[in-house]
Design an enzyme around this catalytic site. Sequence first.
Site, PDB file in Angstrom:
ATOM      1  N   ASP A 139     -26.897 -55.666   1.426  1.00 47.95           N
ATOM      2  CA  ASP A 139     -27.291 -54.305   1.778  1.00 47.95           C
ATOM      3  C   ASP A 139     -28.040 -54.245   3.100  1.00 47.95           C
ATOM      4  OD1 ASP A 139     -26.303 -52.953  -0.578  1.00 47.95           O
ATOM      5  OD2 ASP A 139     -27.839 -54.044  -1.674  1.00 47.95           O
ATOM      6  N   GLU A 160     -22.151 -45.045  -8.568  1.00 51.42           N
ATOM      7  CA  GLU A 160     -22.662 -46.414  -8.602  1.00 51.42           C
ATOM      8  C   GLU A 160     -24.189 -46.327  -8.635  1.00 51.42           C
ATOM      9  OE1 GLU A 160     -21.259 -48.848  -5.425  1.00 51.42           O
ATOM     10  OE2 GLU A 160     -19.180 -48.223  -5.716  1.00 51.42           O
TER      11      GLU A 160
END
Length: 280
Positions: free
Chosen positions: A79, A68
Amino acid sequence: MPLAFRLPPYGGGRGERPILNMNKINQLFASAKDRKILSLYFCAGCPTLEGTGDVIKSMERHGIDMVEVGIPFSDPMADGPVIQDAATKALRNGMSLRLLFSQLKAIKDEVKMPLVLMGYLNVVLQYGIEEFCKSCVECGVSGAIIPDLPFKDYMEQVKPVADKYDIRIIMLITPETSEERIRFIDEHTDGFVYMVSSASTTGAQKSFDEAKQEYFQRINSMNLRNPRMIGFGISNKQTLESSQANAAGAIIGSKFVQLLEQANGDADKALDNLFEALSK
């Protein structure tokens, strides 16, 4: 690094020939039925602007199954601090989606494993959905994860274009996602389902508690059509083995991003250190 973590190369190292005209993500899961998949995340442009290709090629040499590649964004809401910091550094270094595509295009013929872009909707919309999917094909990208893409918009605007270019749009589920929504996602997506280990942001965890184990077992019992990959919080042997026991494999992000930063962009060193951490 420990032999237990010297993974076979893409396709399982058993000599299978890839199925022609099949998306690489589907190829991977079709060829890995008797083993667990390991996918890694890193943020393009961090710690160095020009290191994207070298990091990916190093991962393939080390037997990583899927990568990824993070598209840096100024407000990465899903995140944790490690990846947020990486995104900030990447943007300061000058990374952009257009530059990332040019870097991926340069290594397209050298990399066999599936590449998945992970980025936020605003960046994709600014680039243009059709242009984004077209660039993915030109650069050897097999799929994309867009955490803040509403499912309604996916169905009406993104899926028809992605299907046209054979790009897999990977959707995320969490412990809070309803069974109805999970089944709807499973029915209308292809490739794999990204199973977020918790409702929090990304970041390393020492272990998965009882609540997470119950969540894993609940999703297991649903017998979904798509394979599942578990991500968020995987950083050691316990969390890796727990993920592998409850899904087709594991996705490691923050831990590898941290190790890559500590190694000043030396992906070989970062990977050796990662495999050592996963053995403990």
